[in-house]
Design a protein around this motif. Structure first.
Motif, PDB file in Angstrom:
ATOM      1  N   GLU A 180       7.449   4.015 -10.642  1.00  0.00           N
ATOM      2  CA  GLU A 180       8.937   4.075 -10.866  1.00  0.00           C
ATOM      3  C   GLU A 180       9.760   5.269 -10.204  1.00  0.00           C
ATOM      4  N   ALA A 181       9.178   6.452 -10.077  1.00  0.00           N
ATOM      5  CA  ALA A 181       9.994   7.219  -9.042  1.00  0.00           C
ATOM      6  C   ALA A 181      10.526   6.497  -7.680  1.00  0.00           C
ATOM      7  N   ASN A 182       9.517   5.771  -7.359  1.00  0.00           N
ATOM      8  CA  ASN A 182       9.678   5.126  -5.954  1.00  0.00           C
ATOM      9  C   ASN A 182      10.681   3.996  -6.093  1.00  0.00           C
ATOM     10  N   ALA A 183      11.077   3.545  -7.245  1.00  0.00           N
ATOM     11  CA  ALA A 183      12.020   2.638  -7.312  1.00  0.00           C
ATOM     12  C   ALA A 183      13.482   3.076  -7.333  1.00  0.00           C
ATOM     13  N   THR A 184      13.847   4.161  -6.945  1.00  0.00           N
ATOM     14  CA  THR A 184      15.076   4.855  -6.754  1.00  0.00           C
ATOM     15  C   THR A 184      15.687   4.711  -5.176  1.00  0.00           C
ATOM     16  N   ILE A 185      16.981   4.728  -5.282  1.00  0.00           N
ATOM     17  CA  ILE A 185      17.344   4.225  -3.858  1.00  0.00           C
ATOM     18  C   ILE A 185      17.350   5.544  -2.809  1.00  0.00           C
ATOM     19  N   ASP A 186      17.612   6.746  -3.452  1.00  0.00           N
ATOM     20  CA  ASP A 186      17.260   7.879  -2.785  1.00  0.00           C
ATOM     21  C   ASP A 186      16.153   8.052  -1.921  1.00  0.00           C
ATOM     22  N   ARG A 187      15.100   7.697  -2.917  1.00  0.00           N
ATOM     23  CA  ARG A 187      13.496   7.944  -2.400  1.00  0.00           C
ATOM     24  C   ARG A 187      13.405   6.780  -1.128  1.00  0.00           C
ATOM     25  N   TYR A 188      14.168   5.681  -1.478  1.00  0.00           N
ATOM     26  CA  TYR A 188      13.772   4.369  -0.454  1.00  0.00           C
ATOM     27  C   TYR A 188      14.657   4.953   0.856  1.00  0.00           C
ATOM     28  N   LEU A 189      15.820   5.576   0.734  1.00  0.00           N
ATOM     29  CA  LEU A 189      16.563   5.890   1.945  1.00  0.00           C
ATOM     30  C   LEU A 189      15.837   6.899   2.572  1.00  0.00           C
ATOM     31  N   ALA A 190      15.317   7.857   1.755  1.00  0.00           N
ATOM     32  CA  ALA A 190      14.975   9.042   2.812  1.00  0.00           C
ATOM     33  C   ALA A 190      13.518   8.924   3.201  1.00  0.00           C
ATOM     34  N   ASP A 191      12.611   8.470   2.677  1.00  0.00           N
ATOM     35  CA  ASP A 191      11.163   8.312   2.814  1.00  0.00           C
ATOM     36  C   ASP A 191      10.507   7.090   3.449  1.00  0.00           C
ATOM     37  N   PRO A 192      10.036   7.098   4.801  1.00  0.00           N
ATOM     38  CA  PRO A 192       9.796   5.711   5.416  1.00  0.00           C
ATOM     39  C   PRO A 192       8.764   5.369   4.721  1.00  0.00           C
ATOM     40  N   GLU A 193       7.631   6.389   4.120  1.00  0.00           N
ATOM     41  CA  GLU A 193       6.330   5.821   3.587  1.00  0.00           C
ATOM     42  C   GLU A 193       6.847   5.138   2.371  1.00  0.00           C
ATOM     43  N   VAL A 194       7.848   5.437   1.566  1.00  0.00           N
ATOM     44  CA  VAL A 194       8.170   4.673   0.534  1.00  0.00           C
ATOM     45  C   VAL A 194       8.643   3.250   0.773  1.00  0.00           C
ATOM     46  N   ARG A 195       9.358   3.241   1.884  1.00  0.00           N
ATOM     47  CA  ARG A 195       9.522   1.959   2.346  1.00  0.00           C
ATOM     48  C   ARG A 195       8.641   1.009   2.760  1.00  0.00           C
ATOM     49  N   ARG A 196       7.705   1.635   3.396  1.00  0.00           N
ATOM     50  CA  ARG A 196       6.404   0.862   3.838  1.00  0.00           C
ATOM     51  C   ARG A 196       5.703   0.362   2.648  1.00  0.00           C
ATOM     52  N   ALA A 197       5.666   1.400   1.889  1.00  0.00           N
ATOM     53  CA  ALA A 197       4.848   0.802   0.713  1.00  0.00           C
ATOM     54  C   ALA A 197       5.454  -0.249  -0.131  1.00  0.00           C
ATOM     55  N   SER A 198       6.676  -0.074  -0.117  1.00  0.00           N
ATOM     56  CA  SER A 198       7.786  -1.109  -0.897  1.00  0.00           C
ATOM     57  C   SER A 198       7.549  -2.566  -0.156  1.00  0.00           C
ATOM     58  N   TRP A 199       7.552  -2.632   1.188  1.00  0.00           N
ATOM     59  CA  TRP A 199       7.469  -3.932   1.870  1.00  0.00           C
ATOM     60  C   TRP A 199       5.899  -4.455   1.672  1.00  0.00           C
ATOM     61  N   GLN A 200       5.067  -3.622   1.627  1.00  0.00           N
ATOM     62  CA  GLN A 200       3.687  -4.350   1.153  1.00  0.00           C
ATOM     63  C   GLN A 200       3.570  -4.744  -0.123  1.00  0.00           C
ATOM     64  N   ALA A 201       4.209  -4.091  -0.898  1.00  0.00           N
ATOM     65  CA  ALA A 201       4.291  -4.693  -2.639  1.00  0.00           C
ATOM     66  C   ALA A 201       4.902  -5.795  -2.621  1.00  0.00           C
ATOM     67  N   ARG A 202       6.024  -6.064  -1.761  1.00  0.00           N
ATOM     68  CA  ARG A 202       6.773  -7.421  -1.835  1.00  0.00           C
ATOM     69  C   ARG A 202       6.047  -8.390  -1.252  1.00  0.00           C
ATOM     70  N   LEU A 203       5.273  -8.028  -0.152  1.00  0.00           N
ATOM     71  CA  LEU A 203       4.306  -9.181   0.357  1.00  0.00           C
ATOM     72  C   LEU A 203       3.585  -9.842  -0.667  1.00  0.00           C
ATOM     73  N   VAL A 204       2.995  -9.068  -1.652  1.00  0.00           N
ATOM     74  CA  VAL A 204       1.914  -9.701  -2.474  1.00  0.00           C
ATOM     75  C   VAL A 204       2.442  -9.628  -3.865  1.00  0.00           C
ATOM     76  N   HIS A 205       3.839  -9.526  -3.969  1.00  0.00           N
ATOM     77  CA  HIS A 205       4.500  -9.521  -5.430  1.00  0.00           C
ATOM     78  C   HIS A 205       4.003 -10.827  -6.152  1.00  0.00           C
ATOM     79  N   PRO A 206       3.806 -10.653  -7.461  1.00  0.00           N
ATOM     80  CA  PRO A 206       3.218 -12.037  -8.344  1.00  0.00           C
ATOM     81  C   PRO A 206       4.233 -13.188  -8.354  1.00  0.00           C
ATOM     82  N   ALA A 207       5.587 -12.621  -7.927  1.00  0.00           N
ATOM     83  CA  ALA A 207       6.695 -13.669  -8.322  1.00  0.00           C
ATOM     84  C   ALA A 207       6.315 -15.116  -7.421  1.00  0.00           C
ATOM     85  N   TRP A 208       5.799 -14.715  -6.254  1.00  0.00           N
ATOM     86  CA  TRP A 208       5.715 -15.701  -5.333  1.00  0.00           C
ATOM     87  C   TRP A 208       4.857 -16.833  -5.602  1.00  0.00           C
ATOM     88  N   ASP A 209       3.633 -16.724  -6.458  1.00  0.00           N
ATOM     89  CA  ASP A 209       3.025 -17.813  -7.022  1.00  0.00           C
ATOM     90  C   ASP A 209       3.300 -17.847  -8.642  1.00  0.00           C
TER      91      ASP A 209
END
Length: 239
Positions: free
Chosen positions: A32-61
């Motif tokens: 939940e903390a990582n779902a904030t726009i400030d964290r997303y903009l400031a931290d490349p690790e948060v962005r990388r983790a977010s993209w990996q989470a999107r890649l396997v998001h259950p919505a696709w299936d």
């Protein structure tokens, strides 16, 4: 009538909710903390983790379930003014709800947006780049940061989207809230807007909500069973 849906309507489709007993943020508060726009903009690790989470998001299936289908029935019976959703999975549209009836308060996971130039790109194209090895794929037009076309904590809802939702809440005779904790504003406040305008309120949710005391009817039963039954009652009563 107008309907508001939250994450609880999609759990039967295999998409976990956020704040329920087995919710994503209940099990992992850091998510939940990582779902904030400030964290997303400031931290490349948060962005990388977010993209990996999107890649396997259950919505696709995921596939629409009986609750999504019930709202299609409500619309086809001519009883649905608007379908307001906090969800980003587009399962309402895939079930057959008319896109012009669906108000996506928090956007959609199926598109990506550039935070610099506002370019909108199909999410499938960006995820193909992630799968090919780009950890944090930049915008193909300006090189800016991209994210899903969704509302993160710290971002405001689009004024025109919120305006449409407020109009739908204020102009209905019955407001039905389904699968939402009614704790996140401004979405939760739509119940109050409907009540202030004289509408009746029905809540269908597994757990209690802050608006239960003000509702004409509260249903704490599995949504996949309770919502189709409620919709049948409403359609039968309108005949």
């Amino acid at each position: 009538m107008s309907v508001l849906t939250g994450a609880g309507i999609s759990t039967d489709s295999g998409i976990p909710d956020y704040r329920g007993p087995q919710g994503v943020w209940t099990r992992n508060p850091a998510a939940e903390a990582n779902a904030t726009i400030d964290r997303y903009l400031a931290d490349p690790e948060v962005r990388r983790a977010s993209w990996q989470a999107r890649l396997v998001h259950p919505a696709w299936d995921a596939r629409p379930n009986a609750a999504h289908g019930a709202l299609v029935d409500l619309e086809r019976a001519g009883l649905l003014r608007a379908l307001i959703t906090q969800n980003i999975d587009e399962l309402h549209q895939r079930a057959g709800s008319a896109p012009e009836k669906v108000i996506e308060l928090h956007g959609t996971l199926h598109r990506a947006e550039c935070l610099s130039c506002d370019l909108i790109t199909p999410m499938s194209e960006v995820l193909a780049r992630v799968a090919a090895g780009e950890a944090d794929p930049p915008c193909p037009r300006c090189g800016g940061l991209q994210k899903s076309n969704t509302i993160s904590f710290g971002q405001s809802l689009k004024p025109e989207v919120l305006g449409a939702a407020l109009d739908a809440a204020r102009s209905c005779d019955l407001f039905v809230a389904v699968g939402t904790s009614l704790t996140v504003h401004p979405a939760a406040g739509l119940c109050g807007e409907a009540l202030d305008a004289g509408a009746r309120l029905v809540i269908v949710n597994a757990a209690p909500t802050p608006y239960d005391p003000y509702a004409d009817q509260v249903i704490h039963e599995p949504i996949g069973e309770a919502l189709p039954a409620l919709v049948k009652e409403l359609i039968d009563a309108a005949r």
